[in-house]
Structure formats: C-alpha cells, structure tokens
Motif scaffolding. Structure first.
Motif, PDB file in Angstrom:
ATOM      1  N   GLY A 112     -37.716 -71.204  -1.506  1.00  0.00           N
ATOM      2  CA  GLY A 112     -37.040 -72.047  -0.536  1.00  0.00           C
ATOM      3  C   GLY A 112     -36.344 -71.252   0.557  1.00  0.00           C
ATOM      4  N   THR A 113     -35.764 -71.974   1.504  1.00  0.00           N
ATOM      5  CA  THR A 113     -35.048 -71.388   2.632  1.00  0.00           C
ATOM      6  C   THR A 113     -33.641 -71.957   2.681  1.00  0.00           C
ATOM      7  N   LEU A 114     -32.649 -71.088   2.718  1.00  0.00           N
ATOM      8  CA  LEU A 114     -31.265 -71.521   2.824  1.00  0.00           C
ATOM      9  C   LEU A 114     -31.016 -72.016   4.247  1.00  0.00           C
ATOM     10  N   MET A 115     -30.648 -73.299   4.378  1.00  0.00           N
ATOM     11  CA  MET A 115     -30.479 -73.899   5.696  1.00  0.00           C
ATOM     12  C   MET A 115     -29.009 -74.009   6.114  1.00  0.00           C
ATOM     13  N   GLY A 116     -28.119 -74.070   5.147  1.00  0.00           N
ATOM     14  CA  GLY A 116     -26.712 -74.182   5.490  1.00  0.00           C
ATOM     15  C   GLY A 116     -25.849 -74.113   4.256  1.00  0.00           C
ATOM     16  N   TRP A 117     -24.548 -73.904   4.462  1.00  0.00           N
ATOM     17  CA  TRP A 117     -23.639 -73.817   3.325  1.00  0.00           C
ATOM     18  C   TRP A 117     -22.218 -74.146   3.767  1.00  0.00           C
ATOM     19  N   THR A 118     -21.406 -74.482   2.781  1.00  0.00           N
ATOM     20  CA  THR A 118     -19.972 -74.624   2.950  1.00  0.00           C
ATOM     21  C   THR A 118     -19.305 -73.870   1.814  1.00  0.00           C
ATOM     22  N   LEU A 119     -18.483 -72.889   2.145  1.00  0.00           N
ATOM     23  CA  LEU A 119     -17.713 -72.141   1.155  1.00  0.00           C
ATOM     24  C   LEU A 119     -16.310 -72.720   1.090  1.00  0.00           C
ATOM     25  N   LEU A 120     -15.865 -73.060  -0.095  1.00  0.00           N
ATOM     26  CA  LEU A 120     -14.489 -73.502  -0.279  1.00  0.00           C
ATOM     27  C   LEU A 120     -13.665 -72.262  -0.610  1.00  0.00           C
ATOM     28  N   LEU A 121     -12.880 -71.805   0.358  1.00  0.00           N
ATOM     29  CA  LEU A 121     -12.160 -70.543   0.220  1.00  0.00           C
ATOM     30  C   LEU A 121     -10.775 -70.719  -0.388  1.00  0.00           C
ATOM     31  N   ARG A 122     -10.071 -71.737   0.037  1.00  0.00           N
ATOM     32  CA  ARG A 122      -8.739 -72.005  -0.487  1.00  0.00           C
ATOM     33  C   ARG A 122      -8.499 -73.513  -0.440  1.00  0.00           C
ATOM     34  N   ALA A 123      -7.742 -74.032  -1.389  1.00  0.00           N
ATOM     35  CA  ALA A 123      -7.370 -75.440  -1.354  1.00  0.00           C
ATOM     36  C   ALA A 123      -6.106 -75.638  -2.172  1.00  0.00           C
ATOM     37  N   GLY A 124      -5.173 -76.398  -1.667  1.00  0.00           N
ATOM     38  CA  GLY A 124      -3.951 -76.650  -2.412  1.00  0.00           C
ATOM     39  C   GLY A 124      -2.932 -77.417  -1.601  1.00  0.00           C
TER      40      GLY A 124
END
Length: 374
Positions: free
Chosen positions: A353-365
């Motif tokens: 497959g081909t990676l088309m996009g992403w969202t990294l959750l870096l911090r949350a609180g």
C-alpha cells in the motif's frame, strides 16, 4: 513527580483473565503492510502531572501550559518491565494478539484515568498529507505537514482557539527522498489549484504560527453531526448503549457510509481526539472490540518513531481499496496516531500500500490556563 508506577502496578494486578490470548488466535496477514520494528520506536518519558506543550512544537515559539494532565495523547514512557512485578527478571505482560484483545486492554488502561476536568482540553497534533511532485528527473511524493494545537473550551463563555503552523514538506519514503535529491533537493514547489483559485506554494521550512478563534458550535463533530463538550460528557459509558447512541446520531446526519465504517470512525474520534471523559473513551474501545470488520495489524511504528499496535478498517470493492489505521500504545491505552492508506484497486490491491496521510496525537490533556492570543 510521576505517578505512573503506581498506576501500572494497579493495572498489572487488575488485568482480567478474559484478556489472556484466545486459543487459536493469529496475527492478521495485513501485518506485512506495517512499518518494521526498530529502536526508533522507543519514546521519551513524559511526566504525568506537568507537561509543556511547546515541546511538541519545536519550530514554534515557546508556549508553557501549567498543570496539564496527560490523558489521551502520545508521549508514553519507553517499554519496560511492569512496576510492581516480582522476581529477578520481571517482564511486561504478553502483547495482545488480536484486535479484540488490544482494544480491551486499551479500555482497561483508559478507564483508570482520574482527571477529566479543566477549563480547556488542549490537544496537539501533527497532520501530514501525501502530494505528488513532478520534476524533470521524475515524480516523487512529499508529505505536506502542519501542527495544530487546539484549546477546546469546556465551559460556557470561554472561546475555543486553534494554534496553526505549517512545518514544511519532506519526502516520505527512501525512494521519494532519492528522487527529490536527484531533482536538486528543491525547498519549494507550487501545487496547481482548481480553476478560479490561486496556486499553493509549499516550502520545506516551517512558517509562522497563527491563532484562530473557533466559532461556537463549529468546533467538534461526532458521527456526522456537531457535538458539544456537554454532550460528550453525557455519552453512555456502556459500550452497547454508546453504539446505539452513535448509530442514532449517524442516521440523523443523513450519512451514506457503511454503518460499521461510520462507527469505527466515531470510536476513533472518541479515543484519539475529542475531549471525551475517560469512561466514555473506555466504552468506545470496548465498542470497537465488538465491531465487525476491525483487522489486527500487530506491532507498528508511527511517523513520530513511537512503537504501538494497530487495528484497521478496510474499505474493499471494485474501486480503490482504502484503509484507516488506529495506532495504540497497549501499555497505556493511549491512541498515538491515525493513518490513511491506499491499498490499490480491486484484485490488484497491494499488500504494502501507499501511505496517503496521517494524524499524530502528540499531547492531550486538561488545563485551567488561558489560551495564547498570538
């Protein structure tokens, strides 16, 4: 001082027997599409009680957030033996070996969180989108990246704001990087826009940070409809009741997606981005554990180099096969990232497959601080 050892000790002692590997379980063949394991998967330890969000935005101006309690985002501690285990070679519990087991483990760990309070829920994410660049030396793919830090108001009268910054484009794969270098390693390129719109100029370097006020009622969405912080807090903590509530919301929205896909996306949103209480996130994990069509991809590494385990929903058909992956840290129950993959067309759908996009959750609180104005 970190209180993680006490929490992990309680988790190790409370782990129910039903989470032991099921007889005959096996790793899904889609594991061959994931990233290889590497030492880059180890992550920096983050104190649980205090957290500086500016560390997640290295190219932005420094921003200190007081007393931010880590809840649903990355920054988990490196892999290590479970505190409180006995014996000279205390080892971590066996890894989950199915999508159901991983999601139930994540639910158990998420349900132990205590703090769901504060004026703002602060979430820092990195978004990446694949773009194709044509050059005299050939075509290559780059990721256009941005960082968004959302200060989500939880009380009436407070305004929600977004801190946005473009952090530049980078080649995605080693082959893309080689083609980019062959083209002279350009630091800018122009993306043609549809008729009537100005072309977009992308840069390899980071741009300035901006702050934008989010109009009330247009800041949160769940199952195809706007949702308030109060409505999120009122969602059921029972997985069956939560599934029913999300199904009702989606059907009222008039959405046309397959219901299982819509529920997967809603569950993903609850565990990976929305300011839902920990009891609701735990219910969302349990709902996903009972949802048909959720594949297990095993151990993966996200674009931040963090090691986790992934589950996925795959859209199959005669047209393009698409896959949405949710990467979870099984030790903490924290969602780390979401990825979108193009697996090809019909019978020719590629295993890699081909990676088309992403969202990294870096911090949350949560925090009681006031959001920045610039």
């Amino acid at each position: 001082m970190s209180n993680r050892p006490d929490v992990m000790k309680l988790l190790a002692e409370a782990r129910p027997r039903r989470l032991d590997p099921e007889p005959g379980s096996r790793i899904d063949p889609m594991t061959i599409t994931t990233y290889p394991r590497s030492g880059a998967g180890r992550r920096r330890a983050v104190p649980r009680r205090r957290l500086v969000l500016a560390g997640a935005l290295p190219m932005a101006a420094a921003l200190t957030v007081g007393a931010l309690v880590l809840t649903s985002g990355g920054g988990a501690a490196p892999d290590r033996p479970v505190p409180g285990a006995t014996g000279p070679s205390a080892a971590a519990p066996a890894e989950p070996r199915s999508a159901r087991e991983l999601l139930l483990v994540a639910a158990e760990r998420t349900g132990t969180e205590k703090s769901d309070a504060g004026r703002y829920f602060v979430r820092s994410q990195e978004h990446g989108e694949r773009k194709e660049v044509d050059s005299a030396k050939g075509r290559y793919g780059v990721a256009v990246r941005s960082r968004i830090e959302r200060w989500q108001a939880t009380r009436p009268g407070d305004q929600s704001v977004d801190l946005f910054q473009s952090i530049g484009f980078v080649p995605i794969t080693p082959a893309d990087e080689a083609a980019w270098k062959a083209a002279g390693s350009p630091t800018r390129w122009t993306e043609p826009a549809p008729a009537g719109h100005a072309d977009i100029v992308h840069h390899a370097t980071a741009g300035p940070r901006s702050v934008q006020v989010i109009p009330a009622g247009r800041d949160l969405h769940l199952a195809g409809q706007p949702v308030s912080a109060a409505e999120l807090a009122a969602l059921p903590a029972d997985p069956a009741a939560l599934k029913a509530a999300l199904t009702t919301r989606y059907r009222r929205s008039g959405g046309t997606e397959d219901l299982r896909q819509a529920l997967f996306f809603a569950g993903r949103d609850l565990v990976a981005g929305l300011p839902a209480p920990s009891r609701v996130r735990a219910a969302a994990y349990r709902m996903l554990a009972d949802l048909d069509g959720v594949d297990f991809l095993g151990r993966v590494t996200d674009r931040e180099g963090r090691s986790g385990m992934a589950v996925a929903h795959t859209r199959r058909g005669d047209s393009v096969w698409g896959q949405t992956r949710l990467i979870i840290d099984p030790q903490t129950g924290q969602a780390l990232a979401e990825e979108s993959w193009n697996l090809g067309t019909g019978r020719k759908a590629a295993a890699s497959g081909t990676l088309m996009g992403w969202t990294l959750l870096l911090r949350a609180g949560y925090t009681d601080e006031t959001p920045p104005s610039s």
